[in-house]
Scaffold this active site. Structure first.
Site, PDB file in Angstrom:
ATOM      1  CG  ASP A  67     -42.972 -29.981 -44.015  1.00  0.00           C
ATOM      2  OD1 ASP A  67     -44.162 -30.035 -44.422  1.00  0.00           O
ATOM      3  OD2 ASP A  67     -42.431 -28.971 -43.491  1.00  0.00           O
ATOM      4  CG  ASN A 136     -38.207 -20.315 -36.816  1.00  0.00           C
ATOM      5  OD1 ASN A 136     -38.649 -20.697 -38.094  1.00  0.00           O
ATOM      6  ND2 ASN A 136     -38.386 -21.415 -35.840  1.00  0.00           N
ATOM      7  CG  HIS A 138     -39.658 -22.978 -40.195  1.00  0.00           C
ATOM      8  ND1 HIS A 138     -40.366 -23.340 -38.956  1.00  0.00           N
ATOM      9  CD2 HIS A 138     -40.549 -22.615 -41.151  1.00  0.00           C
ATOM     10  CE1 HIS A 138     -41.353 -23.318 -39.298  1.00  0.00           C
ATOM     11  NE2 HIS A 138     -41.868 -22.967 -40.518  1.00  0.00           N
ATOM     12  CD  GLU A 143     -38.511 -25.300 -36.653  1.00  0.00           C
ATOM     13  OE1 GLU A 143     -38.348 -24.141 -37.139  1.00  0.00           O
ATOM     14  OE2 GLU A 143     -39.742 -25.491 -36.073  1.00  0.00           O
TER      15      GLU A 143
HETATM   16  P1  PGA Z   1     -47.296 -20.009 -42.896  1.00  0.00           P
HETATM   17  O1  PGA Z   1     -46.064 -21.227 -42.717  1.00  0.00           O
HETATM   18  O2  PGA Z   1     -47.444 -20.008 -44.279  1.00  0.00           O
HETATM   19  O3  PGA Z   1     -48.483 -20.667 -42.064  1.00  0.00           O
HETATM   20  O4  PGA Z   1     -46.944 -18.746 -42.361  1.00  0.00           O
HETATM   21  C1  PGA Z   1     -44.914 -20.984 -43.284  1.00  0.00           C
HETATM   22  C2  PGA Z   1     -44.054 -22.031 -42.985  1.00  0.00           C
HETATM   23  O5  PGA Z   1     -44.041 -22.312 -41.538  1.00  0.00           O
HETATM   24  O6  PGA Z   1     -43.165 -22.439 -43.533  1.00  0.00           O
END
Ligand code: PGA
Length: 258
Positions: A67, A136, A138, A143
């Site tokens: 992304d 959350n 995702h 999301e």
């Molecule tokens: P993070 O992000 O490793 O910074 O917790 C993971 C994500 O949001 O997929």
């Protein structure tokens, strides 16, 4: 789904990095799906270390990132282009022309999304996709309530994702609200998936991802549909799992057969 529980975050990082390196050694021109975020930074450090030790070359791999933020140009310091250059591409022999990340500053982001999906297909699809997971649930910027069969498209960041990612920006207002992201359907097309989650802030998402239900409420639960998904966890991220004894009996200390 292989649930691989390690004592520490360091052990989980070393195990997933070794797994990726093994795959590159077995297939030097493999297509890797890559992720960004705090959790994968040490994974890239470990991959760079293997390169520095001349245990692996990345010169023939092809990569596709999950992304990018809409509106950020590749040279923007908070762009995922910049992140990848800093943490992996610029530190190894990966050839820039073999890397792809959606262009967040494309004149027509919806067209860019279509182009990106087609480019993945043209390269024969992804052999192994690296993932993190959001608090959350995702994966990529898919999301909660994302379609479980979605392809690359524009997604609006959830408020909790904006808050979580604001740690990298000067002000929360600076966090882009839109992204171009591989869809859940795109991710599920990868022939293998390796996901890492560390820390107790991920334990609820990990519980929902692994023990269900399968639901768009937790996008990562879609990995239950995938025939070759390995989930690398530290003890803190695994702390809410109810079937932990079972996972540890099947894969003591997170060990997995090749
Ligand atoms: P993070 O992000 O490793 O910074 O917790 C993971 C994500 O949001 O997929």
């Amino acid at each position: 789904m292989k649930v691989l529980i390690h004592d520490s975050a360091e052990a989980a990082v070393a195990a997933i990095a070794n797994r990726i390196v093994e795959k590159v050694i077995a297939k030097p021109a493999c297509v890797l799906g890559l992720a960004t975020g705090g959790t994968v930074e040490p994974v890239y450090d470990a991959m760079v270390q293997k390169y520095d030790q001349q245990k692996v070359s990345y010169s023939r791999i092809r990569t596709f990132n999950l992304d990018e933020y809409v509106g950020l140009s590749p040279d923007h310091p908070m762009s995922y282009h910049h992140f990848m250059e800093k943490h992996l591409f610029g530190r190894t022999d990966i050839s820039a022309s073999n890397t792809s990340i959606p262009f967040g500053n494309a004149a027509n982001p919806a067209e860019e999304a279509k182009r990106y999906e087609a480019e993945i297909k043209r390269c024969g699809g992804i052999d192994c996709q690296l993932l993190g997971v959001g608090e959350n649930g995702h994966i990529g910027f898919n999301e909660p309530t994302s379609s479980l069969s979605s392809t690359v498209r524009i997604k609006t960041l959830a408020p909790e994702t904006v808050r979580a990612n604001s740690r990298y920006f000067q002000r929360i207002e600076d966090v882009p609200r839109l992204s171009i992201t591989m869809g859940i359907g795109t991710i599920l097309c990868a022939r293998e998936i390796v996901l890492i989650a560390t820390g107790d802030n991920k334990s609820k998402a990990v519980l929902e991802m692994i023990e269900g239900p399968l639901s768009a409420r937790c996008p990562a639960s879609a990995l239950q549909l995938h025939p070759h998904a390995e989930i690398y966890l530290d003890a803190a991220a695994a702390s809410q799992l109810t079937l932990r004894d079972y996972y540890e009996a099947v894969h003591p200390n997170g060990k997995v057969e090749s």
